[in-house]
Design a protein around this motif. Structure first.
Motif, PDB file in Angstrom:
ATOM      1  N   LEU A 149       2.517  -4.049  10.361  1.00  0.00           N
ATOM      2  CA  LEU A 149       1.172  -3.613   8.531  1.00  0.00           C
ATOM      3  C   LEU A 149      -0.227  -4.785   9.275  1.00  0.00           C
ATOM      4  O   LEU A 149      -1.446  -5.026   9.104  1.00  0.00           O
ATOM      5  CB  LEU A 149       1.672  -4.469   7.559  1.00  0.00           C
ATOM      6  N   LEU A 185       6.805   3.984  -6.261  1.00  0.00           N
ATOM      7  CA  LEU A 185       5.645   5.092  -6.383  1.00  0.00           C
ATOM      8  C   LEU A 185       6.308   5.516  -8.258  1.00  0.00           C
ATOM      9  O   LEU A 185       6.637   6.187  -8.165  1.00  0.00           O
ATOM     10  CB  LEU A 185       5.647   6.087  -5.662  1.00  0.00           C
ATOM     11  N   THR A 222       2.008   1.244  -0.115  1.00  0.00           N
ATOM     12  CA  THR A 222       3.332   1.052   0.543  1.00  0.00           C
ATOM     13  C   THR A 222       3.387   2.510   1.513  1.00  0.00           C
ATOM     14  O   THR A 222       4.238   2.773   1.809  1.00  0.00           O
ATOM     15  CB  THR A 222       4.393   1.546  -0.968  1.00  0.00           C
ATOM     16  N   TYR A 223       2.355   3.660   1.152  1.00  0.00           N
ATOM     17  CA  TYR A 223       2.067   5.029   1.719  1.00  0.00           C
ATOM     18  C   TYR A 223       2.630   4.611   2.877  1.00  0.00           C
ATOM     19  O   TYR A 223       2.869   4.931   4.133  1.00  0.00           O
ATOM     20  CB  TYR A 223       1.797   5.875   1.490  1.00  0.00           C
ATOM     21  N   ILE A 224       1.783   3.675   3.244  1.00  0.00           N
ATOM     22  CA  ILE A 224       1.549   3.486   4.072  1.00  0.00           C
ATOM     23  C   ILE A 224       1.881   2.494   4.900  1.00  0.00           C
ATOM     24  O   ILE A 224       2.953   2.161   6.847  1.00  0.00           O
ATOM     25  CB  ILE A 224      -0.035   2.329   5.126  1.00  0.00           C
ATOM     26  N   ALA A 225       3.543   1.796   4.772  1.00  0.00           N
ATOM     27  CA  ALA A 225       4.505   0.846   4.988  1.00  0.00           C
ATOM     28  C   ALA A 225       5.930   1.792   5.152  1.00  0.00           C
ATOM     29  O   ALA A 225       5.992   1.357   5.800  1.00  0.00           O
ATOM     30  CB  ALA A 225       4.703  -0.338   3.607  1.00  0.00           C
ATOM     31  N   LEU A 226       5.482   2.810   4.247  1.00  0.00           N
ATOM     32  CA  LEU A 226       6.618   3.512   4.311  1.00  0.00           C
ATOM     33  C   LEU A 226       5.898   4.951   5.212  1.00  0.00           C
ATOM     34  O   LEU A 226       7.262   5.850   6.438  1.00  0.00           O
ATOM     35  CB  LEU A 226       6.584   4.973   3.336  1.00  0.00           C
ATOM     36  N   PRO A 253      -4.475  -2.469   4.720  1.00  0.00           N
ATOM     37  CA  PRO A 253      -2.642  -1.921   4.329  1.00  0.00           C
ATOM     38  C   PRO A 253      -1.692  -3.369   3.476  1.00  0.00           C
ATOM     39  O   PRO A 253      -1.297  -3.123   2.466  1.00  0.00           O
ATOM     40  CB  PRO A 253      -1.759  -1.439   5.169  1.00  0.00           C
ATOM     41  N   VAL A 254      -1.698  -4.370   3.984  1.00  0.00           N
ATOM     42  CA  VAL A 254      -1.515  -5.762   3.313  1.00  0.00           C
ATOM     43  C   VAL A 254      -1.800  -5.778   2.361  1.00  0.00           C
ATOM     44  O   VAL A 254      -0.913  -6.192   1.666  1.00  0.00           O
ATOM     45  CB  VAL A 254      -1.558  -6.863   4.829  1.00  0.00           C
ATOM     46  N   PHE A 257      10.873  -1.235   4.122  1.00  0.00           N
ATOM     47  CA  PHE A 257      10.149  -2.959   4.120  1.00  0.00           C
ATOM     48  C   PHE A 257      10.944  -2.035   2.150  1.00  0.00           C
ATOM     49  O   PHE A 257      11.134  -2.169   1.898  1.00  0.00           O
ATOM     50  CB  PHE A 257       8.820  -2.812   3.771  1.00  0.00           C
ATOM     51  N   LEU A 264       8.350  12.388   5.324  1.00  0.00           N
ATOM     52  CA  LEU A 264       7.606  11.961   6.746  1.00  0.00           C
ATOM     53  C   LEU A 264       8.283  11.807   7.748  1.00  0.00           C
ATOM     54  O   LEU A 264       8.007  12.568   9.038  1.00  0.00           O
ATOM     55  CB  LEU A 264       7.659  10.204   6.712  1.00  0.00           C
ATOM     56  N   PHE A 311      11.105   9.973  -0.494  1.00  0.00           N
ATOM     57  CA  PHE A 311       9.716   9.733   0.703  1.00  0.00           C
ATOM     58  C   PHE A 311       9.575   9.541   1.780  1.00  0.00           C
ATOM     59  O   PHE A 311       9.028  10.650   2.954  1.00  0.00           O
ATOM     60  CB  PHE A 311       8.829   8.578  -0.509  1.00  0.00           C
ATOM     61  N   ARG A 345       6.808   2.824  12.029  1.00  0.00           N
ATOM     62  CA  ARG A 345       7.213   1.716  10.626  1.00  0.00           C
ATOM     63  C   ARG A 345       7.579   2.534  10.246  1.00  0.00           C
ATOM     64  O   ARG A 345       8.304   3.196   9.599  1.00  0.00           O
ATOM     65  CB  ARG A 345       6.135   1.750   9.631  1.00  0.00           C
ATOM     66  N   MET A 347       3.635   6.822   6.713  1.00  0.00           N
ATOM     67  CA  MET A 347       1.833   7.350   6.882  1.00  0.00           C
ATOM     68  C   MET A 347       0.331   6.682   7.552  1.00  0.00           C
ATOM     69  O   MET A 347       0.435   5.502   6.849  1.00  0.00           O
ATOM     70  CB  MET A 347       1.446   7.924   5.547  1.00  0.00           C
ATOM     71  N   THR A 348      -0.429   7.054   8.291  1.00  0.00           N
ATOM     72  CA  THR A 348      -1.271   6.826   8.500  1.00  0.00           C
ATOM     73  C   THR A 348      -1.804   7.201   7.608  1.00  0.00           C
ATOM     74  O   THR A 348      -2.068   7.757   6.092  1.00  0.00           O
ATOM     75  CB  THR A 348      -1.873   7.509   9.347  1.00  0.00           C
ATOM     76  N   ARG A 349      -3.374   6.252   7.765  1.00  0.00           N
ATOM     77  CA  ARG A 349      -4.344   5.393   7.231  1.00  0.00           C
ATOM     78  C   ARG A 349      -5.265   7.654   6.718  1.00  0.00           C
ATOM     79  O   ARG A 349      -5.516   7.908   5.415  1.00  0.00           O
ATOM     80  CB  ARG A 349      -5.698   5.253   6.715  1.00  0.00           C
ATOM     81  N   LYS A 378      -1.540  -0.691  -4.467  1.00  0.00           N
ATOM     82  CA  LYS A 378      -0.547  -0.725  -4.309  1.00  0.00           C
ATOM     83  C   LYS A 378       0.168   0.519  -3.452  1.00  0.00           C
ATOM     84  O   LYS A 378       0.974   0.369  -2.807  1.00  0.00           O
ATOM     85  CB  LYS A 378       0.896  -1.277  -5.652  1.00  0.00           C
ATOM     86  N   GLU A 379       0.682   1.203  -4.162  1.00  0.00           N
ATOM     87  CA  GLU A 379       0.875   2.735  -4.189  1.00  0.00           C
ATOM     88  C   GLU A 379      -0.115   3.123  -2.678  1.00  0.00           C
ATOM     89  O   GLU A 379       0.757   3.860  -1.813  1.00  0.00           O
ATOM     90  CB  GLU A 379       0.161   3.451  -4.773  1.00  0.00           C
ATOM     91  N   ASN A 392       7.633  -2.029  -5.704  1.00  0.00           N
ATOM     92  CA  ASN A 392       6.295  -1.136  -5.081  1.00  0.00           C
ATOM     93  C   ASN A 392       6.949   0.484  -4.883  1.00  0.00           C
ATOM     94  O   ASN A 392       6.777   1.742  -3.635  1.00  0.00           O
ATOM     95  CB  ASN A 392       6.035  -1.359  -3.202  1.00  0.00           C
ATOM     96  N   ALA A 417       1.503   3.556  11.769  1.00  0.00           N
ATOM     97  CA  ALA A 417       2.812   4.303  11.451  1.00  0.00           C
ATOM     98  C   ALA A 417       4.085   4.965  11.702  1.00  0.00           C
ATOM     99  O   ALA A 417       5.157   4.721  11.431  1.00  0.00           O
ATOM    100  CB  ALA A 417       1.827   5.197  10.653  1.00  0.00           C
ATOM    101  N   ILE A 464      -0.582  -3.581  -0.359  1.00  0.00           N
ATOM    102  CA  ILE A 464       0.408  -3.315  -0.972  1.00  0.00           C
ATOM    103  C   ILE A 464       0.271  -4.450  -2.027  1.00  0.00           C
ATOM    104  O   ILE A 464       1.638  -4.177  -3.357  1.00  0.00           O
ATOM    105  CB  ILE A 464       1.593  -3.768   0.674  1.00  0.00           C
ATOM    106  N   LYS A 465      -0.168  -5.427  -2.098  1.00  0.00           N
ATOM    107  CA  LYS A 465      -0.201  -7.075  -2.907  1.00  0.00           C
ATOM    108  C   LYS A 465      -1.338  -6.336  -4.192  1.00  0.00           C
ATOM    109  O   LYS A 465      -1.767  -7.026  -4.935  1.00  0.00           O
ATOM    110  CB  LYS A 465      -1.005  -7.913  -2.385  1.00  0.00           C
ATOM    111  N   LYS A 523      16.482   6.720   6.048  1.00  0.00           N
ATOM    112  CA  LYS A 523      16.087   6.776   7.495  1.00  0.00           C
ATOM    113  C   LYS A 523      16.532   5.495   8.148  1.00  0.00           C
ATOM    114  O   LYS A 523      16.414   5.942   9.144  1.00  0.00           O
ATOM    115  CB  LYS A 523      14.097   7.061   7.495  1.00  0.00           C
TER     116      LYS A 523
END
Lengths: 384, 236
Positions: B59, B100, A276-280, A375-376, B92, B115, B111, B86, A282-284, A272-273, B98, B83, A379-380, B163
């Motif tokens: 996503l 951290l 969340t990183y990706i949603a926020l 990522p979908v 989101f 970025l 956070f 987003r 961050m790239t994979r 989930k974390e 969600n 990325a 997230i879940k 942001k």
């Protein structure tokens, strides 16, 4: 990259005890690796110095027919070197002989050496000062094996140049304590002039210890440099180092396994974390980097933790040394009764690199999975 | 009705593999959203609300059709480009917040700014401002585990809004909240929508949320069945 370190630091500090348990296990491996390598390096250094001080000097000029590892070569492996050629050289004549302490017979190497020499640590001045007919100095191992003490007399039998046996009592005028067994075990040291007289081999020598690094070349004699003479000892110690490394490789493997395990669990538990990183934003690959840096930061924490208890411990051990049991000194390799570990820069930097690189690799391997995560679902928190 | 179109969904279809066959989650969707809209997707479970939000949020990508968000076609974006989209333009809010877990409230909100390489002082200023918007300026050092559900979702809003994104995507944001907290959260979001002109897109089947929405897109079986704009049916 700085961001990955910043976030990894926060994540690890936030994880609390789990982080410090991993770091503690890894720090233990780190300190043990340093200690064992330092101990062996200390042994190596000490053994080299002892061998130079007691046996090799600045190198040896050896008769071409004499082979240290072939006892049959003693008979003919000697010759006469003109006095004019003997500048900076201390002669040694080696002969085979027997002694009869307490009714037993022991084969020995009878070695004649110039009493006035000062290039090696043998206390040859005791031979000069003695009034005994045939004065002898022996090492503590020889003394122990033959049960001899200072002023004891023992029957010595030898053969002269023609092969004729002769025998006479000799007097032990000194027992020296050296870490170098190759000048001690099974050896009697007497004045070379006396040995020439006993064997009728005036002016003969099996080898010369050199007081200079590179004497001039002399036909019929081979010069073995200090480095060449020490090579066998170094190889033995390196072999010992390699065999000891099995233990700390196992220890390191356990620590790395703990990190690997933590990483695998993290990636499952923290989906989930990750999502969340990706949603926020961050790239994979940034997330893979973050998890990899987290894993390698265990090694940084391990070093900090290792320094906290390891530095005082290792400094203390380097100052007091490690006592080596008596039995170890019978191995035939130069080993002191106390070894002082040496921690060189190369050892410290090498160990740091080993721990950091291996921790990074074991962290990266499971983290690669993140790059393939949806990522979908992440997230879940759905298992992928 | 505002006119700056920032989201344009053109003939979007999304299919998922379902065993040996395929499941169509979205079928030929056409929609547009302008800057500053407060809109939501409504429909039963499996109607495609979340899938559509995920595509808008970059996503996920459509199987067919184009989804243009801030002028970028989602289908053609690399991982890095999506990325970045987003990171810069989309916030989101999730059903279960969600947050951290090892970060404090402050760090969670910070956070998104980390970025974007803001300086520490700028981050602090913006985070505290965002916490003020949601009324949590007094608890920056609390960990998420110490927060109530309503507080957790307010942190999530602050994190999404800090942001100042053009688009905020909220997937069932009130599903885990009681009625009182749901209203507080919705009022907060409505206020931010008006003050910052951020486009809010919800997916919900909560009637409390629907009360606040200016536009409701009804989905059923992956199709738009009704597009209501405040007391008026805009399309079907």
């Amino acid at each position: 990259m700085i961001l990955a370190f910043q976030l990894a630091y926060r994540n690890l500090m936030g994880a609390g005890l789990r982080t410090w348990l991993n770091a503690a296990v890894l720090s233990f491996a780190f300190v043990i690796i340093l200690f064992f390598n330092g101990l062996i390096d200390g042994w190596n250094q000490q053994a080299k110095l002892d061998n130079i001080e007691w046996e090799y000097g600045n190198g040896q000029l050896i008769h071409e027919d004499y082979d240290l590892f072939d006892p049959f070569s003693v008979q003919d492996g000697h010759g006469v070197l003109p006095v004019s050629e003997q500048e900076n050289l201390v002669p040694i004549l080696v002969r085979q002989a027997s002694i009869y302490p307490e009714g037993r017979m022991l084969s020995i190497s009878l070695k004649g050496i110039a009493e006035e020499q000062e290039i090696v640590g043998l206390p040859t001045h005791l031979l000069t000062n003695s009034t005994a007919e045939i004065p002898v100095i022996i090492g503590k191992r020889m003394a122990s094996a033959a049960n001899l003490r200072v002023n004891d007399e023992v029957l010595l039998r030898w053969r002269d140049v023609n092969g004729t046996f002769d025998a006479q009592h000799v007097t032990i005028v000194g027992i020296f304590d050296s870490n170098v067994p190759t000048i001690d075990n099974g050896q009697f040291w007497i004045p070379i002039k006396k040995l020439w007289e006993m064997t009728d081999m005036e002016g003969h020598a099996t080898m010369f210890i050199s007081t200079v690094d590179q004497p001039k070349e002399i036909p019929g004699w081979n010069f073995r440099s200090q480095e060449d003479l020490l090579r066998e000892l170094t190889e033995i110690i390196e072999m010992k180092k390699a065999s000891s490394s099995i233990m700390y490789i196992l220890l390191l493997a356990i620590a790395l396994l703990a990190i690997f395990d933590t990483q695998v669990l993290s990636i499952f538990r923290r989906q989930k974390e990750i999502g969340t990183y990706i949603a926020l934003g961050m790239t994979r690959h940034q997330v893979v980097g973050l998890f990899t840096v987290e894993g390698s930061m265990y090694s940084i924490f391990a070093m900090i933790l290792g320094c906290a208890y390891g530095v005082p411990l290792l400094i203390y051990l380097a100052a007091t040394g490690i006592g080596i049991p008596e039995a170890s000194q019978e191995m035939g390799v130069s080993i002191a009764d106390r070894i002082y570990p040496v921690y060189g820069f190369a050892l410290i930097l090498g160990t740091i690199a080993l721990v950091v690189i291996s921790a990074t690799i074991v962290s990266y391997l499971p983290a690669r999975k993140i790059a393939k995560m949806d990522p979908v679902n992440a997230i879940k928190g759905k298992l992928q | 009705m505002k006119t700056d179109i920032i989201i344009s969904i053109e003939n979007v279809t999304k299919k998922f593999k379902d065993g040996d066959g395929e499941f169509t989650a979205l079928s030929n969707i056409n929609l547009e959203f302008s800057k500053g809209e407060f809109a939501g997707f409504v429909g039963p479970s499996g109607s495609g609300k979340t899938t559509l939000l995920n595509i808008i949020g970059s996503l996920d990508s459509p199987t067919e059709g184009n989804a243009l968000v801030m002028g970028k076609n989602i289908a053609g974006l690399s991982h890095k480009e999506s990325a970045l989209l987003r990171n810069k333009h989309i916030g989101f809010i999730f059903q279960v917040y969600n947050l951290l877990p090892v970060y404090t409230v402050f760090e969670n909100v910070e956070f998104a700014l980390l970025l974007q390489n803001y300086s520490a002082s700028e981050r602090k200023k913006r985070v505290m401002e965002a916490l003020e918007w949601v009324g949590l300026q007094n608890m920056p050092d609390k960990k998420p585990s110490k927060l109530s559900g309503g507080e957790g979702q307010r942190v999530a809003i602050a994190r999404a809004m800090v942001k100042r994104p053009e688009i905020l995507i909220a997937d069932e944001p009130t599903a885990n909240l009681d009625a009182k907290n749901a209203h507080i959260i919705l009022q907060m979001m409505k206020k931010l929508n008006e003050e910052l002109d951020t486009t809010f897109l919800f997916s919900t089947h909560d009637e409390k949320v629907m009360e606040y929405l200016d536009r409701i897109v009804h989905l059923e079986d992956g199709k738009v069945v009704r597009d209501e704009v405040k007391n008026k049916v805009a399309a079907s």
